[in-house]
Design an enzyme around this catalytic site. Structure first.
Site, PDB file in Angstrom:
ATOM      1  N   PRO A 231      14.592  17.731  81.128  1.00  0.00           N
ATOM      2  CA  PRO A 231      13.989  16.473  80.664  1.00  0.00           C
ATOM      3  C   PRO A 231      12.920  16.060  81.674  1.00  0.00           C
ATOM      4  O   PRO A 231      13.199  15.375  82.651  1.00  0.00           O
ATOM      5  CB  PRO A 231      15.169  15.504  80.624  1.00  0.00           C
ATOM      6  N   ASP A 405      12.223  16.257  87.238  1.00  0.00           N
ATOM      7  CA  ASP A 405      13.397  16.403  86.364  1.00  0.00           C
ATOM      8  C   ASP A 405      14.144  15.068  86.346  1.00  0.00           C
ATOM      9  O   ASP A 405      14.691  14.639  87.369  1.00  0.00           O
ATOM     10  CB  ASP A 405      14.279  17.531  86.943  1.00  0.00           C
ATOM     11  N   HIS A 406      14.182  14.451  85.183  1.00  0.00           N
ATOM     12  CA  HIS A 406      14.751  13.102  85.087  1.00  0.00           C
ATOM     13  C   HIS A 406      16.273  13.095  85.288  1.00  0.00           C
ATOM     14  O   HIS A 406      16.877  12.048  85.457  1.00  0.00           O
ATOM     15  CB  HIS A 406      14.400  12.492  83.716  1.00  0.00           C
ATOM     16  N   ARG A 407      16.905  14.254  85.293  1.00  0.00           N
ATOM     17  CA  ARG A 407      18.350  14.291  85.574  1.00  0.00           C
ATOM     18  C   ARG A 407      18.607  14.037  87.055  1.00  0.00           C
ATOM     19  O   ARG A 407      19.708  13.657  87.440  1.00  0.00           O
ATOM     20  CB  ARG A 407      18.937  15.660  85.200  1.00  0.00           C
TER      21      ARG A 407
END
Ligand code: CAO
Length: 433
Positions: A231, A405-407
């Site tokens: 993401p 990376d939005h995680r």
């Protein structure tokens, strides 16, 4: 070891329901939340999950029995009876199956989380409608019943339906969801996407077909996985490199005879190391539910080669000066273009920079090089009018595009990372702070 009874939990509007399937037997080891029996009313069927983990000591129900809330399903030998778990028992909700008006067998998972998904993915419907013998038959063949279309009344699945499904899978006419999820990413089937368009280009004009090179194929597969699985978000920013560019030009003049040319990329590598040290999550990798923080700073840089995109890695960039970085980068880029990079020279990166500065453009959205969690895209600097509070001043501005990376990273951290990078690039003395 203690023994305990597992009871039928609240089954909603149903008073008495028939046991149509026993999913465990005496001696079986069961997990908490594992389905124990299937019950069926005239409208729906439900799987009743276990409230605890343990070993089945005795079955208290048999096929055809009528049960209701509180009926004992079985006796479990378990080593822990935590009060908290017992309390949660009351909250259990069985998985409910109904026959949809359309006649298709559909599943309704009434619980929010944690209950078993025995027959694969369910939408907001229910377990497939089928007799216990058909269920058993499907289980023996390994046929996922919730993917079988029932031909009977209200979509009831018959043995013939299971056989037809199995034959279709064997003949390659259909795929199970499990097969689709393992399908090669290239055909999009694993993502549930419509097939790639097939066009006879020759119908519209002359064409020439050339196979992709080996590197293009490898990097293509990696890029696709990274684009699909991460993401990713990109933040764009500008850095004022007016003074830094003057310093770079002066440095190159001083070192003319050394044969080493310093480009903006060397400064960017050093500035990124500083930002990575300040924001260590950018120098990490996801490993299951954990983040691995790396205490080394190896920077990959994308190199355009006649064979395709390669990413040589400049190791221990934190320990090297700008001239050494420039010299090593020059060697690595040369090797990349000649196709002579060793696997070791392309591995171990903790962060990557993709610079199109020598070519042009304003901003772009680079794809993260997994298992890294961020990548910096850089485009060509341009002289721009910048308001200094009193007047517009010509400043050399470098466009930066940080994909993350939005995680692992959130927007605020990304904005801070870019701001820090901008500060370093506008006054490189800050690297020393
Ligand atoms: N702004 C303005 N000029 C820049 C610049 C920038 N951000 N970055 C480099 N330049 C200039 C250099 O100073 C050099 O100028 P001179 O020829 O006048 O000296 C010229 O552009 C060429 O630089 P370079 O590309 O040879 O050197 P580099 O260190 O910037 O980059 C390398 C090296 C290997 C990264 C580069 O050659 C390359 O392959 N870039 C493409 C990377 C790529 O394809 N990325 C996309 C990946 S996604 O598909």
């Amino acid at each position: 070891m203690a023994t305990m009874e597992v009871n039928v939990p609240d089954i909603g509007d149903f008073d008495e329901v028939a046991v149509i399937e026993l999913l465990v037997k005496v001696g079986d080891k069961v997990r908490a939340e594992q389905s124990l029996i299937t019950v069926e009313s005239d409208k729906a069927s439900m799987e009743i999950p276990s409230s605890h983990a343990g070993v089945v000591k005795a079955m208290s129900v048999k096929l055809g029995d009528k049960v209701k809330q509180g009926s004992v399903i079985l006796v479990l030998e378990t080593d822990v009876i935590a009060p908290a778990v017992i309390a949660s028992e009351a909250k259990q909700t069985p998985v409910i199956a109904t026959a949809a008006p359309s006649g298709l067998a559909v599943t309704e998972a009434k619980q929010s989380t944690g209950l078993p998904q025995a027959d694969g993915p369910r939408n907001d419907t229910g377990l497939p409608h089928a007799s216990p013998s058909v269920r058993k038959f499907a289980r023996e063949l390994g046929v996922p019943l919730n993917e079988v279309k029932g031909s009977g009344p209200k979509g009831r699945i018959s043995q013939e339906d299971v056989q037809a499904f199995s034959r279709a899978v064997m003949a390659g006419e259909t795929r199970t969801q499990a097969q689709s999820s393992k399908a090669p990413a290239g055909d999009g089937a694993g993502l549930g996407l419509i097939p790639w368009p097939k066009v006879d280009f020759a119908k519209f004009g002359p064409i020439e077909r050339k196979e992709l090179g080996r590197i293009q194929k490898i990097s293509g597969a990696n890029l696709l996985r990274n684009a699909v699985m991460i993401p990713a978000v990109t933040n764009h920013d500008d850095a004022d490199i007016t003074e830094l560019e003057a310093f770079r030009v002066a440095t190159n003049k001083e070192n003319e005879k050394s044969g080493v040319k310093v480009t903006m990329l060397a400064f960017l590598i050093k500035a990124c190391v500083s930002a990575l040290q300040k924001f260590p999550q950018f120098n990490s990798s996801l490993d299951g539910d954990a983040l691995v923080y790396k205490q080394y700073w190896h920077i990959g840089f994308a190199a355009d080669t006649p064979n395709g995109l390669m990413v040589p890695v400049l190791k221990d960039a934190d320990k090297k000066g700008i001239l050494q970085i420039s010299a090593e980068m020059g060697e690595l880029a040369k090797k990349a273009r000649e196709g002579k990079l060793s696997p070791a020279e392309m591995s171990g990166a903790t962060f990557t920079i993709s610079s199109l500065g020598g070519i042009g453009g304003r901003y772009f959205t680079p794809i993260i090089n997994a298992p890294e969690v961020a990548i910096l895209g850089v485009c060509r600097s341009t002289m721009e009018p910048v308001w200094n509070g009193k007047e517009f001043e010509p400043r050399l501005m470098l466009p930066l595009s940080l994909t993350w990376d939005h995680r692992v990273i959130d927007g605020a951290a990304a904005a801070r990372f870019n701001a820090h990078l901008g500060q370093i690039l506008s006054d490189f003395r800050r690297v020393l702070l």
